[in-house]
Design a protein around this motif. Sequence first.
Motif, PDB file in Angstrom:
ATOM      1  N   ASP A 130       3.526 -62.530 -31.106  1.00  0.00           N
ATOM      2  CA  ASP A 130       2.412 -63.368 -30.638  1.00  0.00           C
ATOM      3  C   ASP A 130       1.334 -63.504 -31.709  1.00  0.00           C
ATOM      4  OD1 ASP A 130       3.623 -63.783 -28.198  1.00  0.00           O
ATOM      5  OD2 ASP A 130       2.536 -62.181 -27.178  1.00  0.00           O
ATOM      6  N   ILE A 133       2.494 -65.892 -34.427  1.00  0.00           N
ATOM      7  CA  ILE A 133       2.385 -67.285 -33.972  1.00  0.00           C
ATOM      8  C   ILE A 133       0.939 -67.753 -34.047  1.00  0.00           C
ATOM      9  CG2 ILE A 133       2.624 -68.815 -31.970  1.00  0.00           C
ATOM     10  CD1 ILE A 133       5.031 -67.056 -31.126  1.00  0.00           C
ATOM     11  N   GLU A 137      -0.592 -70.730 -36.361  1.00  0.00           N
ATOM     12  CA  GLU A 137      -1.361 -71.817 -35.763  1.00  0.00           C
ATOM     13  C   GLU A 137      -2.697 -72.015 -36.493  1.00  0.00           C
ATOM     14  OE1 GLU A 137      -2.965 -73.132 -31.307  1.00  0.00           O
ATOM     15  OE2 GLU A 137      -2.577 -71.030 -31.771  1.00  0.00           O
ATOM     16  N   LEU A 155       6.348 -67.898 -38.479  1.00  0.00           N
ATOM     17  CA  LEU A 155       7.026 -68.418 -37.292  1.00  0.00           C
ATOM     18  C   LEU A 155       8.497 -68.008 -37.252  1.00  0.00           C
ATOM     19  CD1 LEU A 155       5.374 -71.944 -37.338  1.00  0.00           C
ATOM     20  CD2 LEU A 155       5.025 -70.177 -35.593  1.00  0.00           C
ATOM     21  N   ALA A 158       8.498 -64.505 -36.140  1.00  0.00           N
ATOM     22  CA  ALA A 158       8.169 -64.425 -34.713  1.00  0.00           C
ATOM     23  C   ALA A 158       9.382 -64.773 -33.862  1.00  0.00           C
ATOM     24  CB  ALA A 158       7.006 -65.361 -34.391  1.00  0.00           C
ATOM     25  N   VAL A 159      10.097 -65.813 -34.236  1.00  0.00           N
ATOM     26  CA  VAL A 159      11.304 -66.217 -33.506  1.00  0.00           C
ATOM     27  C   VAL A 159      12.339 -65.092 -33.552  1.00  0.00           C
ATOM     28  CG1 VAL A 159      13.278 -67.782 -33.543  1.00  0.00           C
ATOM     29  CG2 VAL A 159      10.962 -68.698 -33.804  1.00  0.00           C
ATOM     30  N   TYR A 162      11.335 -62.357 -31.129  1.00  0.00           N
ATOM     31  CA  TYR A 162      11.568 -62.717 -29.730  1.00  0.00           C
ATOM     32  C   TYR A 162      13.038 -62.579 -29.371  1.00  0.00           C
ATOM     33  CZ  TYR A 162       7.032 -64.445 -28.157  1.00  0.00           C
ATOM     34  OH  TYR A 162       5.722 -64.528 -27.753  1.00  0.00           O
ATOM     35  N   ASN A 169       9.567 -68.145 -27.377  1.00  0.00           N
ATOM     36  CA  ASN A 169       8.322 -68.885 -27.207  1.00  0.00           C
ATOM     37  C   ASN A 169       8.472 -70.323 -27.706  1.00  0.00           C
ATOM     38  OD1 ASN A 169       5.556 -69.836 -27.720  1.00  0.00           O
ATOM     39  ND2 ASN A 169       4.984 -67.747 -27.199  1.00  0.00           N
ATOM     40  N   ALA A 172       6.201 -71.480 -30.676  1.00  0.00           N
ATOM     41  CA  ALA A 172       6.635 -71.148 -32.033  1.00  0.00           C
ATOM     42  C   ALA A 172       7.514 -72.254 -32.596  1.00  0.00           C
ATOM     43  CB  ALA A 172       7.390 -69.818 -32.028  1.00  0.00           C
TER      44      ALA A 172
END
Length: 215
Positions: A130, A133, A137, A155, A158-159, A162, A169, A172
């Motif tokens: 999170d 991400i 952003e 990103l 982050a992917v 997850y 998400n 993302a």
Amino acid sequence: MGTDMVLQLGLLIFSLGIFFALQNFSKQALTKLRTKNRSTAECHRHFVQAAQLLAKSRSSRNKTTSLNLAKSAVVEADKALSIEPKNPAAHILKALAQDLMGHKSSAIRSLDIALSPPALKSLPERERADALIKRAELQIAVNRKRRVDSAVADLVEAVRLYGDNTNRNSKAFCLLGQCYETKGLREEAKNAFAEALRIEPGSVVARDGLNRLGS
């Protein structure tokens, strides 16, 4: 006999010395533990107050009130960090408040600290994803072209964090699609927007992205 008495007396004194040393050590350890517990409780209190202020800031419809609440949240987060400087959650909370205040560069710096060792070690994977991400952003918002590669790296990580499950998400992938679109990578952008739409069928951002790219 005299020698035995001297030896016994010496052993008694030695034993008493060890006993009192252990007693003193135990008291010191207990005092240290109590101090640590008090510090942890104080840090937690400031963190909770900061979180509550942030929530109120987000829900407030009055811009001035929202700004003041966000400022107060930063103050409380700083108090928590003065006690536990390596607390990543406090750095992330501070970043979110700074973003509400419009201080995006400062928010990025706070997230940089949260996502760097040694703070990173105590951050669970979901929270780390999170935070990545959010940093991506902000990087895009501050300067899309200059920071796009860094945003993509965040990103992608982050992917990965997850994983391939229902917790993935869509935001993302939307941000990834925007980054790839900025870089001129149309196919990669389409795939990212399509994945975002698969995860969240009602995503307007993903739908608009695919429409722009002619898909």
